[in-house]
Structure formats: C-alpha cells, structure tokens
Design a protein around this motif. Structure first.
Motif, PDB file in Angstrom:
ATOM      1  N   GLN A  55       0.845  -1.197   0.000  1.00  0.00           N
ATOM      2  CA  GLN A  55       0.000   0.000   0.000  1.00  0.00           C
ATOM      3  C   GLN A  55       0.883   1.250   0.000  1.00  0.00           C
ATOM      4  N   ALA A  56       1.926   1.240   0.795  1.00  0.00           N
ATOM      5  CA  ALA A  56       2.839   2.385   0.855  1.00  0.00           C
ATOM      6  C   ALA A  56       3.523   2.598  -0.493  1.00  0.00           C
ATOM      7  N   GLN A  57       3.946   1.514  -1.117  1.00  0.00           N
ATOM      8  CA  GLN A  57       4.580   1.635  -2.438  1.00  0.00           C
ATOM      9  C   GLN A  57       3.617   2.257  -3.451  1.00  0.00           C
ATOM     10  N   GLU A  58       2.362   1.833  -3.417  1.00  0.00           N
ATOM     11  CA  GLU A  58       1.367   2.398  -4.333  1.00  0.00           C
ATOM     12  C   GLU A  58       1.156   3.887  -4.077  1.00  0.00           C
ATOM     13  N   LEU A  59       1.091   4.274  -2.806  1.00  0.00           N
ATOM     14  CA  LEU A  59       0.882   5.678  -2.464  1.00  0.00           C
ATOM     15  C   LEU A  59       2.054   6.542  -2.916  1.00  0.00           C
ATOM     16  N   VAL A  60       3.262   6.076  -2.664  1.00  0.00           N
ATOM     17  CA  VAL A  60       4.444   6.842  -3.063  1.00  0.00           C
ATOM     18  C   VAL A  60       4.543   6.902  -4.579  1.00  0.00           C
ATOM     19  N   GLN A  61       4.251   5.796  -5.246  1.00  0.00           N
ATOM     20  CA  GLN A  61       4.277   5.781  -6.711  1.00  0.00           C
ATOM     21  C   GLN A  61       3.276   6.793  -7.272  1.00  0.00           C
ATOM     22  N   GLU A  62       2.088   6.821  -6.699  1.00  0.00           N
ATOM     23  CA  GLU A  62       1.070   7.778  -7.153  1.00  0.00           C
ATOM     24  C   GLU A  62       1.530   9.212  -6.920  1.00  0.00           C
ATOM     25  N   ALA A  63       2.165   9.475  -5.785  1.00  0.00           N
ATOM     26  CA  ALA A  63       2.670  10.822  -5.507  1.00  0.00           C
ATOM     27  C   ALA A  63       3.730  11.217  -6.532  1.00  0.00           C
ATOM     28  N   PHE A  64       4.616  10.292  -6.873  1.00  0.00           N
ATOM     29  CA  PHE A  64       5.629  10.597  -7.888  1.00  0.00           C
ATOM     30  C   PHE A  64       4.992  10.788  -9.263  1.00  0.00           C
ATOM     31  N   CYS A  65       3.964  10.023  -9.573  1.00  0.00           N
ATOM     32  CA  CYS A  65       3.263  10.215 -10.862  1.00  0.00           C
ATOM     33  C   CYS A  65       2.643  11.607 -10.929  1.00  0.00           C
ATOM     34  N   ARG A  66       2.048  12.030  -9.837  1.00  0.00           N
ATOM     35  CA  ARG A  66       1.456  13.368  -9.812  1.00  0.00           C
ATOM     36  C   ARG A  66       2.534  14.441  -9.920  1.00  0.00           C
ATOM     37  N   ALA A  67       3.672  14.211  -9.285  1.00  0.00           N
ATOM     38  CA  ALA A  67       4.777  15.170  -9.379  1.00  0.00           C
ATOM     39  C   ALA A  67       5.292  15.232 -10.816  1.00  0.00           C
ATOM     40  N   TYR A  68       5.426  14.086 -11.453  1.00  0.00           N
ATOM     41  CA  TYR A  68       5.932  14.051 -12.824  1.00  0.00           C
ATOM     42  C   TYR A  68       5.003  14.806 -13.770  1.00  0.00           C
ATOM     43  N   ALA A  69       3.705  14.640 -13.555  1.00  0.00           N
ATOM     44  CA  ALA A  69       2.729  15.328 -14.418  1.00  0.00           C
ATOM     45  C   ALA A  69       2.826  16.845 -14.277  1.00  0.00           C
ATOM     46  N   ARG A  70       3.350  17.311 -13.135  1.00  0.00           N
ATOM     47  CA  ARG A  70       3.462  18.750 -12.870  1.00  0.00           C
ATOM     48  C   ARG A  70       4.923  19.167 -12.702  1.00  0.00           C
ATOM     49  N   TRP A  71       5.838  18.372 -13.226  1.00  0.00           N
ATOM     50  CA  TRP A  71       7.244  18.558 -12.930  1.00  0.00           C
ATOM     51  C   TRP A  71       7.776  19.944 -13.286  1.00  0.00           C
ATOM     52  N   SER A  72       7.274  20.548 -14.345  1.00  0.00           N
ATOM     53  CA  SER A  72       7.770  21.881 -14.706  1.00  0.00           C
ATOM     54  C   SER A  72       7.505  22.885 -13.592  1.00  0.00           C
ATOM     55  N   ARG A  73       6.446  22.662 -12.816  1.00  0.00           N
ATOM     56  CA  ARG A  73       6.135  23.552 -11.693  1.00  0.00           C
ATOM     57  C   ARG A  73       6.773  23.044 -10.407  1.00  0.00           C
ATOM     58  N   ARG A  85       6.276  14.253  -0.711  1.00  0.00           N
ATOM     59  CA  ARG A  85       5.960  13.632   0.578  1.00  0.00           C
ATOM     60  C   ARG A  85       4.564  14.042   1.032  1.00  0.00           C
ATOM     61  N   ARG A  86       4.255  15.323   0.921  1.00  0.00           N
ATOM     62  CA  ARG A  86       2.944  15.828   1.357  1.00  0.00           C
ATOM     63  C   ARG A  86       1.819  15.165   0.559  1.00  0.00           C
ATOM     64  N   VAL A  87       2.012  15.039  -0.759  1.00  0.00           N
ATOM     65  CA  VAL A  87       0.999  14.378  -1.599  1.00  0.00           C
ATOM     66  C   VAL A  87       0.828  12.924  -1.152  1.00  0.00           C
ATOM     67  N   ALA A  88       1.935  12.227  -0.900  1.00  0.00           N
ATOM     68  CA  ALA A  88       1.851  10.822  -0.470  1.00  0.00           C
ATOM     69  C   ALA A  88       1.107  10.702   0.854  1.00  0.00           C
ATOM     70  N   TRP A  89       1.415  11.590   1.806  1.00  0.00           N
ATOM     71  CA  TRP A  89       0.724  11.563   3.100  1.00  0.00           C
ATOM     72  C   TRP A  89      -0.754  11.889   2.937  1.00  0.00           C
ATOM     73  N   ASN A  90      -1.079  12.837   2.070  1.00  0.00           N
ATOM     74  CA  ASN A  90      -2.488  13.158   1.832  1.00  0.00           C
ATOM     75  C   ASN A  90      -3.214  11.965   1.212  1.00  0.00           C
ATOM     76  N   LEU A  91      -2.566  11.292   0.285  1.00  0.00           N
ATOM     77  CA  LEU A  91      -3.162  10.092  -0.317  1.00  0.00           C
ATOM     78  C   LEU A  91      -3.375   9.012   0.750  1.00  0.00           C
ATOM     79  N   ALA A  92      -2.402   8.874   1.649  1.00  0.00           N
ATOM     80  CA  ALA A  92      -2.532   7.881   2.729  1.00  0.00           C
ATOM     81  C   ALA A  92      -3.707   8.220   3.635  1.00  0.00           C
ATOM     82  N   ALA A  93      -3.849   9.490   3.964  1.00  0.00           N
ATOM     83  CA  ALA A  93      -4.964   9.906   4.827  1.00  0.00           C
ATOM     84  C   ALA A  93      -6.298   9.636   4.140  1.00  0.00           C
ATOM     85  N   SER A  94      -6.373   9.912   2.849  1.00  0.00           N
ATOM     86  CA  SER A  94      -7.615   9.646   2.099  1.00  0.00           C
ATOM     87  C   SER A  94      -7.915   8.151   2.075  1.00  0.00           C
TER      88      SER A  94
END
Length: 188
Positions: A55-73, A85-94
């Motif tokens: 589950q943790a691997q999936e959450l971190v992977q999703e956070a990195f995917c979201r970062a990559y999609a917005r990487w220029s910013r 990290r914040r995105v991963a923690w927010n995903l975990a809380a959800s």
C-alpha cells in the motif's frame, strides 16, 4: 522508473523563487534522480504509517506520478521532495478514511477482517495505530524520515511547540503500549 521524454517539448523559462533567485536548471534527469534517491525512504515512512508495504509503495508511486505530471512547476519549488511527501501523506490519509468507512460497513454486515499476526511488527503497528493521527505522523516523520521538528512543523502547518508535544506524547504512549505488549508476551 524509466521516464520517456519528448525532446521536442521545450521547458518554459524558470520562475524566480521568493527572494529573486533563479532555481537550478530542471530537467527530466532531476526527476529521475529525486525518484531514485527518495522513493525508498518515502516508502518506509508510509509503510510505518499505513502498516502495509505494498500500500505504501502504491501511495508513493502515485505521488511521484502526480509530481511528474506537474514537474515543470514542482521542480521549481525549494524542496520538491517535500511536495511529493505531502501528496503521499495526503493520499494515505484519504485511503485511511476510505478503509475506515469500509470497515464500519463490514462491521454493520457482521463481517470482521482479522489480520494475521506477526509478533513485533504487529505490536509496533498496533501501538502506532493507537496514537492520534497527528502524533503518529510526527513520530514517523521524525524517527523514520529523519525530519527535524521545524520541518515537521512546516509540513503540518503548526507551531514547533505543537510538534514537540506530539513527539513527547507519542513516545510516551508507544513506550506504554509496547511495555504492556512485552509483559503479556513474557507471561504467556
């Protein structure tokens, strides 16, 4: 993670950071470096918080995917890893909230999920689960992520004194929980 980049796409010019300084040049290689340097440590943090490696691997992977999609910013932030990290923690809380809702539903249906035991890990996971969420986050971020009190305060958007209080209370509660667990094991 291998990232395919289209060399025809030009990066927009970097924006200035607060204070007027330009960020370091940001390329796809920066993303790869950050991914390889931080995926494991973020996964360890989220595993401690969630209690489940996959589950943790999936959450971190999703956070990195979201970062990559917005990487220029995201790459222009002072600390892109903090954003990830914040995105991963927010995903975990959800996910935690969704799981709790599902468990309530299962209880109403008179079905109960019982996880299989594994002594020390179960004891620590159970002890962490007994902590209020802010204390649990503070303990995991401080002791597993090696974040300072000020870094945790910044991420959680609370005063440093609050983080110190969470850490103190969290350590005390964990010590008490684990002492009780240890006593029970020795009496059996």
């Amino acid at each position: 993670m291998t990232v395919i980049r289209d060399s025809r796409v030009d990066e927009p010019p970097p924006r200035l950071r607060p204070g007027g300084t330009a960020p370091a040049a940001s390329t796809g290689a920066d993303f790869d470096e950050i991914y390889h340097a931080h995926f494991r440590s973020l996964t360890i943090q989220l595993t401690a918080y969630c209690g489940e490696l996959t589950q943790a691997q999936e959450l971190v992977q999703e956070a990195f995917c979201r970062a990559y999609a917005r990487w220029s910013r995201v790459s222009r932030y002072d600390d892109p890893v903090a954003w990830i990290r914040r995105v991963a923690w927010n995903l975990a809380a959800s996910r935690w909230r969704r799981l709790r809702t599902a468990q309530h539903f299962l209880r109403r249906q008179r079905e109960e999920h019982v996880p299989g035991p594994s002594p020390d890990r179960v004891a620590l996971t159970a002890a962490l689960a007994q902590l209020p969420a802010p204390q649990r986050r503070a303990v995991v971020l401080h002791y597993l992520a090696d974040l300072s009190v000020s870094q945790i305060a910044q991420q959680e958007e609370v005063p440093e004194g609050t983080v110190k209080s969470w850490l103190h209370r969290g350590r005390a509660a964990l010590a008490a929980q684990l002492a009780v667990t240890s006593e029970v094991k020795h009496h059996d």
